[in-house]
Design a protein around this motif. Structure first.
Motif, short mmCIF file in Angstrom:
data_model
loop_
_atom_site.label_atom_id
_atom_site.label_comp_id
_atom_site.label_asym_id
_atom_site.label_seq_id
_atom_site.Cartn_x
_atom_site.Cartn_y
_atom_site.Cartn_z
N GLU A 135 0.83 -1.21 0.00
CA GLU A 135 0.00 0.00 0.00
C GLU A 135 0.86 1.26 0.00
O GLU A 135 0.51 2.26 -0.61
CB GLU A 135 -0.93 0.00 1.21
CG GLU A 135 -2.01 -1.04 1.15
CD GLU A 135 -2.90 -1.04 2.38
OE1 GLU A 135 -2.91 -0.02 3.11
OE2 GLU A 135 -3.59 -2.04 2.61
N TRP A 136 1.97 1.23 0.69
CA TRP A 136 2.81 2.42 0.85
C TRP A 136 3.71 2.68 -0.36
O TRP A 136 4.27 3.76 -0.49
CB TRP A 136 3.72 2.28 2.08
CG TRP A 136 4.53 1.02 2.08
CD1 TRP A 136 4.23 -0.14 2.72
CD2 TRP A 136 5.78 0.79 1.41
NE1 TRP A 136 5.19 -1.10 2.48
CE2 TRP A 136 6.16 -0.55 1.68
CE3 TRP A 136 6.60 1.56 0.60
CZ2 TRP A 136 7.33 -1.11 1.17
CZ3 TRP A 136 7.77 1.00 0.09
CH2 TRP A 136 8.12 -0.32 0.38
N PHE A 137 3.83 1.73 -1.27
CA PHE A 137 4.87 1.81 -2.30
C PHE A 137 4.74 3.00 -3.24
O PHE A 137 5.71 3.70 -3.51
CB PHE A 137 4.95 0.51 -3.11
CG PHE A 137 5.98 0.59 -4.19
CD1 PHE A 137 7.32 0.53 -3.88
CD2 PHE A 137 5.62 0.80 -5.51
CE1 PHE A 137 8.30 0.64 -4.86
CE2 PHE A 137 6.58 0.91 -6.50
CZ PHE A 137 7.92 0.83 -6.17
N TYR A 141 7.62 5.67 -3.77
CA TYR A 141 8.30 5.75 -5.07
C TYR A 141 8.23 7.17 -5.63
O TYR A 141 9.24 7.73 -6.08
CB TYR A 141 7.66 4.74 -6.02
CG TYR A 141 8.32 4.66 -7.38
CD1 TYR A 141 9.49 3.95 -7.56
CD2 TYR A 141 7.76 5.29 -8.49
CE1 TYR A 141 10.10 3.86 -8.80
CE2 TYR A 141 8.35 5.22 -9.73
CZ TYR A 141 9.53 4.50 -9.88
OH TYR A 141 10.13 4.42 -11.11
N ASN A 142 7.04 7.75 -5.60
CA ASN A 142 6.87 9.11 -6.13
C ASN A 142 7.62 10.13 -5.29
O ASN A 142 8.19 11.08 -5.83
CB ASN A 142 5.39 9.47 -6.22
CG ASN A 142 4.70 8.67 -7.32
OD1 ASN A 142 5.31 8.28 -8.30
ND2 ASN A 142 3.43 8.40 -7.12
N GLU A 143 7.65 9.96 -3.98
CA GLU A 143 8.37 10.87 -3.10
C GLU A 143 9.88 10.82 -3.38
O GLU A 143 10.54 11.85 -3.45
CB GLU A 143 8.10 10.53 -1.64
CG GLU A 143 8.75 11.47 -0.65
CD GLU A 143 8.27 12.91 -0.77
OE1 GLU A 143 9.06 13.82 -0.43
OE2 GLU A 143 7.12 13.15 -1.19
N GLY A 148 14.56 13.66 -6.00
CA GLY A 148 15.74 13.50 -6.85
C GLY A 148 16.67 12.44 -6.30
O GLY A 148 17.85 12.39 -6.63
N PHE A 149 16.16 11.57 -5.43
CA PHE A 149 16.96 10.49 -4.85
C PHE A 149 17.47 9.61 -5.96
O PHE A 149 16.71 9.23 -6.85
CB PHE A 149 16.10 9.66 -3.89
CG PHE A 149 16.87 8.62 -3.14
CD1 PHE A 149 16.94 7.34 -3.61
CD2 PHE A 149 17.53 8.95 -1.97
CE1 PHE A 149 17.65 6.37 -2.93
CE2 PHE A 149 18.25 7.98 -1.28
CZ PHE A 149 18.30 6.70 -1.76
N PRO A 150 18.76 9.30 -5.94
CA PRO A 150 19.29 8.45 -7.02
C PRO A 150 18.73 7.04 -6.91
O PRO A 150 19.01 6.35 -5.94
CB PRO A 150 20.79 8.47 -6.79
CG PRO A 150 20.96 8.84 -5.35
CD PRO A 150 19.77 9.67 -4.97
N MET A 151 17.90 6.66 -7.86
CA MET A 151 17.33 5.32 -7.85
C MET A 151 18.37 4.30 -8.27
O MET A 151 18.18 3.11 -8.14
CB MET A 151 16.10 5.26 -8.78
CG MET A 151 14.99 6.21 -8.39
SD MET A 151 14.42 5.99 -6.70
CE MET A 151 13.23 4.71 -6.94
#
Length: 157
Positions: A135-137, A141-143, A148-151
């Motif tokens: 549910e939280w994903f 993910y969008n946050e 700008g977190f390096p994925m």
């Protein structure tokens, strides 16, 4: 009397044929309910660590939907997706990671004994199907994208 017996015989014959047809279709319908072997492998091999039901704070690894989203961008072919997953399994080291944030949080995934055939089945299923997500994903993910977190790890020049 002969006419009545003939009509009764034809009626029984026609009803019998209709029942056979129904049986044929119900058998055919059962074949389409087969579970993809990649899904079975994910359920028995992957979700032990990559669960969609575990809370965000108690995870052992990112959920499978995170793996799919990171490895399959809008222009990734199925062939490339499978190749990239295989590459990670063949050499799971930090420099080879596409999920740098996950490696930073959970560490590098241990090298697992899984056949190339089974890994291809898993990759095939992941690429072609909707994957369960916590549910939280989506919010997480969008946050991370907004921050700008390096994925993935950026290559050093």
């Amino acid at each position: 009397m002969k006419t009545l017996i003939s009509l009764l015989f034809i009626f029984v014959f026609l009803v019998g044929c209709q029942q056979k047809t129904k049986t044929f279709y119900s058998v055919k319908a059962n074949v389409s309910n087969e579970v993809h072997p990649g899904k079975k492998l994910i359920e028995t091999q992957c979700v032990i660590c990559h669960s969609a039901t575990e809370s965000h704070d108690n995870r052992l690894a990112p959920p499978m939907i995170a793996v799919k989203k990171r490895y399959a961008s809008s222009n990734t072919t199925k062939k490339q997706f499978i190749k990239d997953i295989q590459n990670w399994f063949d050499n799971p080291v930090e420099d080879n990671a596409k999920m740098y944030g996950a490696v930073k949080r959970f560490g590098v995934m241990p090298k697992l004994a899984i056949t190339k055939e089974n890994l291809n089945l898993i990759s095939d299923y992941l690429y072609d199907n909707d994957i369960d997500q916590p549910e939280w994903f989506e919010n997480h993910y969008n946050e991370e994208k907004r921050k700008g977190f390096p994925m993935h790890k950026r290559k050093q020049s």
